[in-house]
Design a protein around this motif. Sequence first.
Motif, PDB file in Angstrom:
ATOM      1  N   ALA A 138      -7.928   6.164  -2.169  1.00 31.15           N
ATOM      2  CA  ALA A 138      -9.152   5.376  -2.065  1.00 31.15           C
ATOM      3  C   ALA A 138      -8.893   3.903  -1.795  1.00 31.15           C
ATOM      4  CB  ALA A 138      -9.955   5.518  -3.362  1.00 31.15           C
ATOM      5  N   VAL A 139      -7.624   3.503  -1.737  1.00 37.05           N
ATOM      6  CA  VAL A 139      -7.275   2.083  -1.600  1.00 37.05           C
ATOM      7  C   VAL A 139      -7.024   1.746  -0.136  1.00 37.05           C
ATOM      8  CG1 VAL A 139      -5.713   0.246  -2.331  1.00 37.05           C
ATOM      9  CG2 VAL A 139      -6.205   2.151  -3.879  1.00 37.05           C
ATOM     10  N   THR A 140      -7.689   0.705   0.358  1.00 36.60           N
ATOM     11  CA  THR A 140      -7.470   0.251   1.729  1.00 36.60           C
ATOM     12  C   THR A 140      -6.306  -0.736   1.780  1.00 36.60           C
ATOM     13  OG1 THR A 140      -8.926  -1.672   1.551  1.00 36.60           O
ATOM     14  CG2 THR A 140      -9.942   0.448   2.170  1.00 36.60           C
ATOM     15  N   PHE A 141      -5.793  -0.966   2.975  1.00 39.72           N
ATOM     16  CA  PHE A 141      -4.729  -1.947   3.177  1.00 39.72           C
ATOM     17  C   PHE A 141      -5.168  -3.322   2.663  1.00 39.72           C
ATOM     18  CE2 PHE A 141      -2.423  -5.137   5.612  1.00 39.72           C
ATOM     19  CZ  PHE A 141      -1.119  -4.680   5.592  1.00 39.72           C
ATOM     20  N   GLU A 142      -6.385  -3.709   3.007  1.00 41.10           N
ATOM     21  CA  GLU A 142      -6.892  -5.014   2.604  1.00 41.10           C
ATOM     22  C   GLU A 142      -7.007  -5.117   1.081  1.00 41.10           C
ATOM     23  OE1 GLU A 142      -7.319  -4.317   6.675  1.00 41.10           O
ATOM     24  OE2 GLU A 142      -8.106  -3.075   5.019  1.00 41.10           O
ATOM     25  N   GLU A 143      -7.410  -4.041   0.423  1.00 34.02           N
ATOM     26  CA  GLU A 143      -7.476  -4.049  -1.037  1.00 34.02           C
ATOM     27  C   GLU A 143      -6.085  -4.111  -1.642  1.00 34.02           C
ATOM     28  OE1 GLU A 143     -11.608  -1.526  -1.797  1.00 34.02           O
ATOM     29  OE2 GLU A 143      -9.723  -0.457  -1.472  1.00 34.02           O
TER      30      GLU A 143
ATOM     31  N   CYS B 106       3.162   0.630   6.219  1.00 27.58           N
ATOM     32  CA  CYS B 106       1.719   0.481   6.372  1.00 27.58           C
ATOM     33  C   CYS B 106       1.351  -0.745   7.209  1.00 27.58           C
ATOM     34  CB  CYS B 106       1.054   0.398   5.004  1.00 27.58           C
ATOM     35  SG  CYS B 106       1.695  -0.910   3.939  1.00 27.58           S
TER      36      CYS B 106
ATOM     37  N   LEU C   6       0.823  -1.209   0.000  1.00 29.19           N
ATOM     38  CA  LEU C   6       0.000   0.000   0.000  1.00 29.19           C
ATOM     39  C   LEU C   6       0.857   1.260   0.000  1.00 29.19           C
ATOM     40  CD1 LEU C   6      -3.051   0.929   0.259  1.00 29.19           C
ATOM     41  CD2 LEU C   6      -2.547   1.272   2.691  1.00 29.19           C
TER      42      LEU C   6
ATOM     43  N   LYS D  77      -4.899   0.958   7.470  1.00 24.56           N
ATOM     44  CA  LYS D  77      -4.411   2.152   6.769  1.00 24.56           C
ATOM     45  C   LYS D  77      -5.064   2.251   5.381  1.00 24.56           C
ATOM     46  CE  LYS D  77      -1.038   4.244   8.058  1.00 24.56           C
ATOM     47  NZ  LYS D  77      -0.870   5.502   8.835  1.00 24.56           N
ATOM     48  N   THR D  78      -5.060   3.466   4.846  1.00 24.11           N
ATOM     49  CA  THR D  78      -5.536   3.687   3.483  1.00 24.11           C
ATOM     50  C   THR D  78      -4.518   4.536   2.724  1.00 24.11           C
ATOM     51  OG1 THR D  78      -6.750   5.686   4.126  1.00 24.11           O
ATOM     52  CG2 THR D  78      -7.960   3.583   4.157  1.00 24.11           C
ATOM     53  N   TYR D  79      -4.571   4.421   1.399  1.00 27.85           N
ATOM     54  CA  TYR D  79      -3.739   5.248   0.521  1.00 27.85           C
ATOM     55  C   TYR D  79      -4.660   5.765  -0.569  1.00 27.85           C
ATOM     56  CZ  TYR D  79       0.179   6.718  -2.416  1.00 27.85           C
ATOM     57  OH  TYR D  79       1.065   7.460  -3.169  1.00 27.85           O
TER      58      TYR D  79
END
Length: 233
Positions: free
Chosen positions: A28-33, A20, A16, A24-26
Amino acid sequence: YNHTTSYFIKDDHDTLADDCWPGKTYGAVTFEEGIKLFNDEQFPRKAERYQTIQWGKDVQLWILEGRDYRSPNTMPDGPGKTILGDKQKAWLFKTLKESQATYKIICSPTPIVGPDRENKKDNHANKVFAHEGQELREFLSTIPGVLVFCGDRHWQYASVDEETKLWEFGCGPGSELHELGWKVGDTRPSHRFLRVQGGFLSGELVYGSSGASPNLTIRHHDVSGKQVSEFIF
């Protein structure tokens, strides 16, 4: 890579963003995504991202996953805080105990021995993960033939933990553009080699004629392949 089997380890920027962890997010992207995007693209047929590979009878490699199962960096340190996660750590300890290989190479995206920069708060060589870091160093040092290879540091080094005597080698960045992060000449007591430049590591097994265990030679190289260090075990 056209002629060599390759095993790749992801770290923070592959997942990410810098340092991270879950939640956490980056943008619109989440850590899980981020995990799903990388893992499904690069390893669509493998559910777990860690594994061990036997190379002949004398070398066994362990490929560790350092992002998917970790606790937040900001979590208070203690027995419940982890980078590896309980399942991966139990697997690592079990397979190391079972291994009959002469040399056992632990490939980690982040340092277990270090030293690392004082301002970093993301790995086992940092104070924020001191509990699990100490647990790993103490355990790994009890297994004969263990060496740690570290990927994501932007300088080359060989170091020995002063307490447990565990060895760690940093390969350095593959590109001269990423040679940074450590002060030139800042050699610490644990260092056996320090070079704030890029390159890669190589290993070579040499067998004698007497049937004894082989020697393992670890070398640092610069980005063009020139040898810059040598350590024989």
